[in-house]
Scaffold this motif. Structure first.
Motif, PDB file in Angstrom:
ATOM      1  N   SER A  13      -0.664 -12.108 -12.252  1.00  0.00           N
ATOM      2  CA  SER A  13      -1.119 -11.698 -10.921  1.00  0.00           C
ATOM      3  C   SER A  13      -2.646 -11.589 -10.919  1.00  0.00           C
ATOM      4  N   LEU A  14      -3.264 -11.952  -9.799  1.00  0.00           N
ATOM      5  CA  LEU A  14      -4.719 -11.909  -9.703  1.00  0.00           C
ATOM      6  C   LEU A  14      -5.221 -10.966  -8.614  1.00  0.00           C
ATOM      7  N   ASP A  15      -4.410 -10.740  -7.608  1.00  0.00           N
ATOM      8  CA  ASP A  15      -4.908 -10.095  -6.398  1.00  0.00           C
ATOM      9  C   ASP A  15      -4.235  -8.751  -6.097  1.00  0.00           C
ATOM     10  N   GLU A  16      -3.600  -8.168  -7.094  1.00  0.00           N
ATOM     11  CA  GLU A  16      -2.912  -6.904  -6.818  1.00  0.00           C
ATOM     12  C   GLU A  16      -3.878  -5.771  -6.498  1.00  0.00           C
ATOM     13  N   ARG A  17      -5.047  -5.746  -7.150  1.00  0.00           N
ATOM     14  CA  ARG A  17      -6.021  -4.686  -6.854  1.00  0.00           C
ATOM     15  C   ARG A  17      -6.561  -4.833  -5.442  1.00  0.00           C
ATOM     16  N   ASP A  18      -6.753  -6.062  -5.007  1.00  0.00           N
ATOM     17  CA  ASP A  18      -7.222  -6.312  -3.648  1.00  0.00           C
ATOM     18  C   ASP A  18      -6.173  -5.858  -2.629  1.00  0.00           C
ATOM     19  N   ALA A  19      -4.902  -6.134  -2.926  1.00  0.00           N
ATOM     20  CA  ALA A  19      -3.831  -5.706  -2.029  1.00  0.00           C
ATOM     21  C   ALA A  19      -3.720  -4.187  -1.990  1.00  0.00           C
ATOM     22  N   GLN A  20      -3.905  -3.549  -3.134  1.00  0.00           N
ATOM     23  CA  GLN A  20      -3.891  -2.084  -3.160  1.00  0.00           C
ATOM     24  C   GLN A  20      -5.023  -1.522  -2.313  1.00  0.00           C
ATOM     25  N   ARG A  21      -6.184  -2.123  -2.420  1.00  0.00           N
ATOM     26  CA  ARG A  21      -7.331  -1.660  -1.647  1.00  0.00           C
ATOM     27  C   ARG A  21      -7.083  -1.868  -0.155  1.00  0.00           C
ATOM     28  N   ALA A  22      -6.469  -2.977   0.213  1.00  0.00           N
ATOM     29  CA  ALA A  22      -6.152  -3.223   1.618  1.00  0.00           C
ATOM     30  C   ALA A  22      -5.200  -2.166   2.156  1.00  0.00           C
ATOM     31  N   ALA A  23      -4.217  -1.791   1.345  1.00  0.00           N
ATOM     32  CA  ALA A  23      -3.283  -0.742   1.760  1.00  0.00           C
ATOM     33  C   ALA A  23      -4.024   0.572   2.003  1.00  0.00           C
ATOM     34  N   ARG A  24      -4.952   0.896   1.110  1.00  0.00           N
ATOM     35  CA  ARG A  24      -5.722   2.135   1.276  1.00  0.00           C
ATOM     36  C   ARG A  24      -6.628   2.056   2.505  1.00  0.00           C
ATOM     37  N   MET A  25      -7.242   0.903   2.726  1.00  0.00           N
ATOM     38  CA  MET A  25      -8.108   0.733   3.889  1.00  0.00           C
ATOM     39  C   MET A  25      -7.330   0.914   5.192  1.00  0.00           C
ATOM     40  N   ALA A  26      -6.057   0.561   5.167  1.00  0.00           N
ATOM     41  CA  ALA A  26      -5.219   0.701   6.358  1.00  0.00           C
ATOM     42  C   ALA A  26      -4.754   2.138   6.567  1.00  0.00           C
ATOM     43  N   GLY A  27      -4.915   2.980   5.546  1.00  0.00           N
ATOM     44  CA  GLY A  27      -4.514   4.376   5.666  1.00  0.00           C
ATOM     45  C   GLY A  27      -3.273   4.756   4.890  1.00  0.00           C
ATOM     46  N   ALA A  28      -2.789   3.831   4.045  1.00  0.00           N
ATOM     47  CA  ALA A  28      -1.603   4.103   3.234  1.00  0.00           C
ATOM     48  C   ALA A  28      -2.002   4.541   1.831  1.00  0.00           C
ATOM     49  N   GLU A  29      -1.031   5.049   1.112  1.00  0.00           N
ATOM     50  CA  GLU A  29      -1.200   5.303  -0.324  1.00  0.00           C
ATOM     51  C   GLU A  29      -0.731   4.066  -1.070  1.00  0.00           C
ATOM     52  N   ALA A  30      -1.589   3.517  -1.906  1.00  0.00           N
ATOM     53  CA  ALA A  30      -1.229   2.335  -2.688  1.00  0.00           C
ATOM     54  C   ALA A  30      -0.571   2.770  -3.996  1.00  0.00           C
ATOM     55  N   VAL A  31       0.574   2.191  -4.281  1.00  0.00           N
ATOM     56  CA  VAL A  31       1.336   2.544  -5.479  1.00  0.00           C
ATOM     57  C   VAL A  31       1.491   1.299  -6.350  1.00  0.00           C
ATOM     58  N   ALA A  32       1.032   1.371  -7.592  1.00  0.00           N
ATOM     59  CA  ALA A  32       1.156   0.249  -8.520  1.00  0.00           C
ATOM     60  C   ALA A  32       2.572   0.181  -9.075  1.00  0.00           C
ATOM     61  N   LEU A  33       3.188  -0.986  -8.983  1.00  0.00           N
ATOM     62  CA  LEU A  33       4.532  -1.219  -9.516  1.00  0.00           C
ATOM     63  C   LEU A  33       4.459  -2.303 -10.581  1.00  0.00           C
ATOM     64  N   TRP A  34       5.401  -2.278 -11.531  1.00  0.00           N
ATOM     65  CA  TRP A  34       5.372  -3.189 -12.679  1.00  0.00           C
ATOM     66  C   TRP A  34       6.605  -4.080 -12.680  1.00  0.00           C
ATOM     67  N   HIS A  35       6.395  -5.350 -12.952  1.00  0.00           N
ATOM     68  CA  HIS A  35       7.458  -6.355 -12.875  1.00  0.00           C
ATOM     69  C   HIS A  35       8.642  -6.072 -13.780  1.00  0.00           C
ATOM     70  N   GLY A  36       8.410  -5.398 -14.900  1.00  0.00           N
ATOM     71  CA  GLY A  36       9.463  -5.190 -15.882  1.00  0.00           C
ATOM     72  C   GLY A  36      10.295  -3.944 -15.669  1.00  0.00           C
ATOM     73  N   GLU A  37      10.052  -3.218 -14.599  1.00  0.00           N
ATOM     74  CA  GLU A  37      10.781  -1.981 -14.323  1.00  0.00           C
ATOM     75  C   GLU A  37      11.711  -2.157 -13.133  1.00  0.00           C
ATOM     76  N   HIS A  38      12.595  -1.190 -12.959  1.00  0.00           N
ATOM     77  CA  HIS A  38      13.509  -1.176 -11.814  1.00  0.00           C
ATOM     78  C   HIS A  38      13.168  -0.054 -10.841  1.00  0.00           C
ATOM     79  N   ASP A  39      12.066   0.617 -11.049  1.00  0.00           N
ATOM     80  CA  ASP A  39      11.695   1.786 -10.256  1.00  0.00           C
ATOM     81  C   ASP A  39      10.686   1.405  -9.175  1.00  0.00           C
TER      82      ASP A  39
END
Length: 233
Positions: A13-39
Motif C-alpha cells: 500500500s502507498l496511500d493509506e496515510r493520505d487516506a487517513q489524513r483525508a478522513a481526519r480533514m473531513a472530521g472523522a477519526e482515522a483508524v489504521a487497520l491491518w490486512h492480516g487481522e480480522h478485527d
C-alpha cells in the motif's frame, strides 16, 4: 460520538496515510487497520487505499481480495457499511466481487499520472452524496492497471441501473469501456474509482484547476459524504 473511518494497510500500500489524513480533514477519526487481522476495530466505514498490494502479483488486487481482513470487509459491506476502494482498492473490490467487472492494464501499456476531469454520474451513494449528478470535478489519477472491462451484459446492467458513479471526461486515460472511472454497488454503500480523492483535499496541495494551480479540493467531499451518510442512518 466521532465517526471512525478505517483505512487498511496491505503489503505494498502507498496511500493509506493520505487516506487517513483525508478522513481526519473531513472530521472523522482515522483508524489504521491491518490486512492480516480480522478485527475492524469498531469502525463505521472502510477505505481500501491505493498502491501495489502484494506487488500486483497474479492480477492487481487479486491476492489482497482474499487476505484475512477482506472476509470482514465483505461481510460488513454486505450489511451496508460504507466502503471506498481507491485505485488498487477499486481493483480489490472487483476481485472480491463487491463491484462488477474488472481492471486490466492501461490500453497504451504505460503507467499514467495526471489531474483527471471526471463527471459525477451517481450522487446517491454513501461516498458521493455531497455532489450533484453532472458535477465536473478534478481528481489526481495515477495507475498502470486502470482499464475497466466487463462483458456486454454486465456493462448494460451497470449503465441501466445507475451503477456508474464517475466517468472520465476530456480524455479516457486508460481505455476503460464507456469511459467508466468508478462504480457503485446496487445498494450504494460500496464505491470504487481509479482516481485518488485523498490527494485533492486541501488547497495548495491538490490538483490544478482553472482557478489556480494546486487549488483542487474536490476529493474532500468523498469523505464528508461518508460522514453525512452515516449521520443520517
Amino acid at each position: 460520538m466521532t465517526t471512525k473511518i478505517g483505512v487498511i494497510t496491505f503489503p505494498g500500500s502507498l496511500d493509506e496515510r493520505d487516506a487517513q489524513r483525508a478522513a481526519r480533514m473531513a472530521g472523522a477519526e482515522a483508524v489504521a487497520l491491518w490486512h492480516g487481522e480480522h478485527d475492524l476495530k469498531g469502525v463505521d466505514a472502510i477505505v481500501l487505499p491505493g498502491g501495489f498490494s502484494y506487488g500486483d502479483y497474479l492480477r492487481a488486487g487479486a491476492i489482497a481480495a482474499v487476505s484475512p481482513i477482506m472476509s470482514e470487509v465483505i461481510d460488513a459491506a454486505n450489511k451496508g457499511m460504507p466502503v471506498l476502494g481507491i485505485c488498487n482498492g477499486f481493483q480489490m473490490l472487483a476481485e472480491a466481487h463487491l463491484l462488477p467487472g474488472g481492471l486490466i492494464r492501461n490500453a497504451h501499456q504505460q503507467f499514467i499520472r495526471r489531474d483527471q476531469a471526471l463527471r459525477v454520474e451517481n450522487a446517491n451513494t454513501a461516498w458521493t452524496n455531497e455532489f450533484s449528478a453532472g458535477d465536473e470535478i478534478i481528481i489526481p489519477l495515477k495507475n498502470g492497471d486502470g482499464g475497466f472491462i466487463a462483458d456486454d451484459e454486465t456493462l448494460k446492467r451497470v449503465e441501466g441501473e445507475g451503477q456508474v458513479a464517475f466517468r472520465y471526461i476530456g480524455v479516457n486515460p486508460n481505455g476503460s469501456l464507456n469511459d467508466i472511472a468508478g462504480l457503485t454497488n446496487e445498494r450504494g454503500n460500496v464505491v470504487g474509482l481509479m482516481p485518488h480523492p485523498e490527494h485533492a483535499i486541501e488547497a495548495g496541495f491538490g490538483p490544478d484547476t482553472s482557478e489556480a494551480m494546486r487549488s483542487g479540493v474536490d476529493g474532500l467531499r468523498f469523505f464528508t459524504s461518508a460522514l453525512k451518510a452515516l449521520q443520517s442512518v
